[in-house]
Enzyme design. Structure first.
Site, mmCIF file in Angstrom:
data_model
loop_
_atom_site.group_PDB
_atom_site.id
_atom_site.type_symbol
_atom_site.label_atom_id
_atom_site.label_comp_id
_atom_site.label_asym_id
_atom_site.label_seq_id
_atom_site.Cartn_x
_atom_site.Cartn_y
_atom_site.Cartn_z
ATOM 1 N N ASP A 330 95.502 -50.535 81.398
ATOM 2 C CA ASP A 330 94.548 -50.499 80.297
ATOM 3 C C ASP A 330 94.444 -51.815 79.541
ATOM 4 O OD1 ASP A 330 93.775 -47.905 80.821
ATOM 5 O OD2 ASP A 330 95.319 -47.030 79.569
ATOM 6 N N TYR A 414 91.642 -41.248 76.799
ATOM 7 C CA TYR A 414 92.972 -41.277 76.179
ATOM 8 C C TYR A 414 92.974 -42.097 74.894
ATOM 9 C CZ TYR A 414 96.841 -39.106 78.751
ATOM 10 O OH TYR A 414 97.737 -38.212 79.263
#
Length: 695
Positions: A330, A414
Site C-alpha cells: 500500500d 481498508y
C-alpha cells in the site's frame, strides 16, 4: 462524544522566515519549480505525467551535524534544497527519475528507469481506470448478461496488477467489480463489497484501455464459467442510518479546560516541531510514507534520527487466478500520504487537537494541498506508576499522559490508523489499527473453501496477512550504535545453584548486517546500545530496546513472487549499515516488482553494524483469518511496537510527573479508602528492636 479544536492552545509558533529548513517538506513554489525544470528538458509540447515531486532529503553526513548544531544553538551553515521527481512521458512506458537542485535551479541527475520499474498509482489515475473499465463495450456486454434491475449501479475497484512472471512486464490494473444494493442504488454509501461480481477487467496503464476480461472462479476449484443472470442477494450495510442503534450509551467528553500541554512551531509552509513533556521532534509528510519523525530527543538527549513506516505487504491466500497475484504494497503501490484522510471530517481525534496539513503534487507537477492529514493530541492511558505503602495507607500515583501523533489512510476498502505515541517515561510506541471493509469476492451458494470465510450470502473474504516494517534510524546519545541480542537462560544446576532456580541474561553483539527472529522461549529481545556512553549508576551502556509482538511471517513459498517482493516479511528484524537513499524495505519501486532491491538484499552485504551508523527494520503484523464478525465493517485490530529505555536514565524518568489527585482529575469518587493493618520494627536508643502492630 465531544472534541475541541483550540485556537490558542496548543501554542503554535510562526514559521521561521530566514530560510527553509532542510527537512521541511517542499513548498508550493518548490514543487512547481522542480516540475518546471524537468519540463525544460523536453520540447514544449511534450506531455509529462508526474508521479512524485517530493523532498530529496539531505545526505546524513551533512544533515546530522546540522541538526545537532541547530539544537544546541550553534551556527549550522547552509544545506541546499533538492527535490526528487518521478514522471512518465504520458501514454508511454518511459518512466524517469530526477533529482532537482532547487538552490542552484538545475536538474542535478536524470535518467530513464529500466524494465519492471513502474510508478505507484495515484488518485487521478485510479479514477480514470475506474471510468475506462466501466465504459468498455466488452465489460458492458458482460454486465448486461447479469440482467440486473434497471438503475443498478456497478462499481469498479482498481487493484495494482501484481506479479506472477506471466506476461506482466507492462504496467496494468486488475479491476474487481461490485454493485450497490439494486433496491437502493441512489445511496452512494451503499456497501458494494456485499455484492461482488465475477467480472474482472484488466487495464493497460500506458494506453489506458481494457486489454482483457478475466472471469473469477466462484466454486472450490479453478473453474470459471460464463456470465449468467445474477440472483439478487440481500444488502449488508454499515452506515448508521441502516442500524438499530443502541440507546443506553451516555456521553464521554474529553475536555482540557486549560488547553493542551504541547507546543507546535511551524518551520516552513508545512513542517513543524512538536515539544511535549521533555520530548521534541520534527514532523514531516510525504506521498509515500505519510508522516515522518526526525531528530527525536528526550530532555535534550538524542534518540532517533528518523522514524517512519517503511513498507507494508498484504498477501492473500487464494491460489487461483487472478487472486494469486493479490499482494498489496500500500505504501509503495500508492502511498500513505496520497491516501491520507482529512481528519477533521470524522471523530478521529479527541481533546485539544492540533492539525498538520501537507502538500503533494498532481500529475501536472503542481502542488496539491492535503488538509489536516496529521492530528496531534493528548490522551490518558490509565495509571503511569503507583505504589501504596500498606503500612500507612498512603498511595503515590500518577496518570499516564500520552502524546499521540496520528494519521489515517484509506486504501480502497481498508483503513489503517497509524500513530506514534509518546509517554512521560521515555517510551515511544508505534501503533497500527486495522479496520475498514474486507476485500471480497463472489462464491457460489453452499460452497466452502479453506482459504477464506463466507461472510455474507454469496460473499467470500479470503484470508490474508498484514505485514508492516517500521524503519528505526537510531542515534542513542550519538550515531555510533550497536544492536545486541539479549536472551534469558537458566543457570546450570550446581553447588552455586543447588535448587535450579537461577537464571541469567546473556548478551550477544550483532557484528554484521542480517535478518533476525524473535524467540519467546528464551525471551529474546533486541536492544540498540551506545557502548561509548555509560549509565552513571550501574555503568551499563545506554540503550533502547525493541518490544515487537509475535506474528506469523510470510506464509507464501520462498520461491513465490509474494516472498521475493516483500523482502522484509521473512524476519522479525533486519539490521543494516546506513546508506543514504535506502529507506523502503521492499525497495524503491514495488508496483509489479520482482524483488532483490530491498532490505533483504541490503542485509546480505554483510557489512559491519557494530558501533557504527546502523538502521533497524522492525516487522510486525497480523494473520487475518477472516470471520463473519469482520463484516460489513471490521472492528479494529490493534498491533504495537514499543521503543523503551534501558539503562538510559538514572531512575524512572516519570518520577517527576505531578501526582494524580481529585483536585487535578476531578473524577467521581465511588469507593472508600482502604488501609491494611501493618507491623513495623523500630530501633530503640540502645539498638534494641521493638515490634508493634497497627491493627
Amino acid at each position: 462524544m465531544s472534541t475541541e479544536q483550540v485556537s490558542s492552545t496548543p501554542t503554535v509558533g510562526a514559521a521561521k522566515q530566514l530560510s527553509i529548513h532542510p527537512l521541511s517538506p517542499l513548498t508550493s513554489s518548490e514543487i512547481s519549480a522542480a516540475a518546471g525544470l524537468v519540463k525544460g528538458l523536453y520540447p514544449s509540447k511534450t506531455d509529462l505525467q508526474f508521479k512524485t515531486v517530493t523532498l530529496e532529503e539531505p545526505a546524513k553526513a551533512l544533515l546530522a551535524p546540522y541538526l545537532d548544531a541547530e539544537y544546541h544553538g550553534r551556527p549550522t551553515g547552509r544545506i541546499e534544497r533538492k527535490a526528487f521527481v518521478n514522471y512518465y512521458i504520458r501514454n508511454t512506458d518511459k518512466f524517469h527519475e530526477a533529482v532537482v537542485n532547487l538552490t542552484q535551479r538545475r536538474v542535478e541527475s536524470h535518467f530513464r528507469l529500466g524494465p519492471n520499474k513502474h510508478s505507484p498509482g495515484d488518485g487521478e489515475e485510479v479514477l480514470l481506470v475506474e471510468k475506462i473499465a466501466l465504459e468498455d463495450e466488452g465489460v458492458k456486454a458482460e454486465i448486461a448478461k447479469l440482467q440486473l434491475p434497471e438503475g443498478t449501479v456497478v462499481i469498479s475497484d482498481p487493484w495494482i496488477y501484481g506479479s506472477d512472471g506471466i506476461d506482466d512486464d507492462r504496467r496494468m490494473y486488475q479491476c474487481f467489480l461490485y454493485m450497490r444494493d439494486p433496491m437502493n442504488s441512489s445511496d452512494a454509501d451503499s456497501n458494494h463489497y456485499a455484492l461482488p461480481l465475477a467480472i474482472s477487467p484488466v487495464i493497460d496503464a500506458e494506453q489506458f484501455k481494457v486489454i482483457r476480461i478475466d472471469f473469477l472462479p466462484t466454486g472450490d476449484d479453478h473453474t470459471t464459467k460464463e456470465t449468467e443472470p445474477y440472483k439478487i442477494k440481500p444488502p449488508n450495510e454499515y452506515t448508521p442510518e441502516h442500524q438499530d442503534l443502541r440507546t443506553d450509551l451516555k456521553p464521554l467528553n474529553v475536555i482540557q479546560p486549560e488547553g493542551a500541554s504541547f507546543t507546535a512551531t511551524k518551520t516552513g509552509e508545512t513542517g513543524e516541531i512538536i515539544e511535549w513533556q521533555k520530548w521534541s521532534f520534527r514532523v514531516g509528510f510525504n506521498a509515500r510514507e505519510g508522516m515522518v519523525l526526525y531528530d527525536v530527543r528526550y530532555d535534550g538527549r538524542s534518540l532517533f534520527y528518523r522514524l517512519s513506516l517503511s513498507d507494508m505487504s498484504i498477501p492473500y491466500a487464494d491460489p487461483r487466478h487472478p487472486f494469486h497475484k493479490k499482494a498489496a504494497f500500500d505504501l509503495g503501490d500508492v502511498g500513505a500520504g496520497v491516501m491520507a484522510n482529512n481528519l477533521k471530517l470524522g471523530c478521529d481525534c479527541l481533546g485539544s487537537i492540533h492539525y498538520l496539513s501537507g502538500l503533494l503534487s498532481d500529475s501536472k507537477g503542481e502542488p496539491t494541498p492535503m488538509e489536516n492529514v496529521i492530528c496531534v493530541h493528548e490522551q490518558d492511558n490509565g495509571i503511569g506508576w503507583k505504589h501504596t505503602n500498606y503500612r500507612t495507607g498512603r498511595a503515590a500515583v500518577v496518570r499516564n499522559r500520552e502524546l499521540v501523533v496520528q494519521s489515517i489512510i484509506t486504501v480502497s476498502n481498508y483503513e489503517y490508523i497509524l500513530a506514534f505515541i509518546f509517554n512521560q517515561a521515555g517510551m515511544i510506541e508505534y501503533e497500527v489499527r486495522a479496520t475498514g471493509i474486507l476485500s471480497t469476492q463472489p462464491i457460489d451458494e453452499g460452497v466452502e473453501v479453506p482459504w477464506g470465510t463466507v461472510v455474507h450470502p454469496g460473499v467470500l473474504a479470503a484470508h490474508h496477512q498484514h505485514i508492516f516494517s517500521l524503519r528505526v534510524d537510531p542515534m542513542i546519545d550519538g550515531h555510533n550504535n550497536r544492536l545486541v541480542v539479549d536472551e534469558v537462560h537458566p543457570m546450570p544446576r550446581n553447588d552455586f545453584n543447588p535448587h535450579g532456580v537461577g537464571y541469567v541474561v546473556e548478551e550477544t553483539v550483532v557484528q554484521e548486517s542480517c535478518g533476525l527472529d524473535l524467540d519467546f522461549d528464551v525471551n529474546r529481545t533486541f536492544v540498540i546500545q551506545n557502548n561509548a556512553v555509560r549509565n552513571p549508576i550501574n555503568g551499563k551502556p545506554v540503550a533502547y530496546k525493541i518490544h515487537a509482538p509475535p506474528f506469523q511471517k510470510m506464509v507464501a513459498d520462498p520461491d513465490s513472487f509474494h516472498h521475493k517482493r516483500a523482502e522484509f516479511a521473512d524476519h522479525n528484524l533486519y539490521v543494516t549499515k546506513h546508506r543514504d537513499g535506502e529507506i523502503y524495505a521492499a525497495g524503491k519501486y514495488t508496483n509489479q516488482s520482482r524483488g532483490g532491491e530491498g532490505v533483504r538484499a541490503w542485509a546480505n552485504r554483510k557489512e559491519n553494524v557494530k558501533d557504527t551508523d546502523l538502521v533497524v527494520y522492525v516487522q510486525f503484523g497480523l494473520q487475518h483469518i477472516t470471520r463473519i464478525e469482520d463484516f460489513p465493517v471490521m472492528p479494529c485490530e490493534v498491533i504495537k511496537v514499543a521503543l523503551k529505555p534501558v539503562n538510559f536514565f538514572d531512575r524512572n524518568p516519570a518520577i517527576d510527573v505531578p501526582p494524580s489527585n481529585q483536585e487535578f482529575n476531578r473524577s467521581t469518587l465511588v469507593a472508600e479508602q482502604h488501609k491494611q493493618p501493618a507491623v513495623e520494627a523500630v530501633v530503640g536508643e540502645k539498638g534494641e528492636v521493638c515490634c508493634s502492630s497497627k491493627l
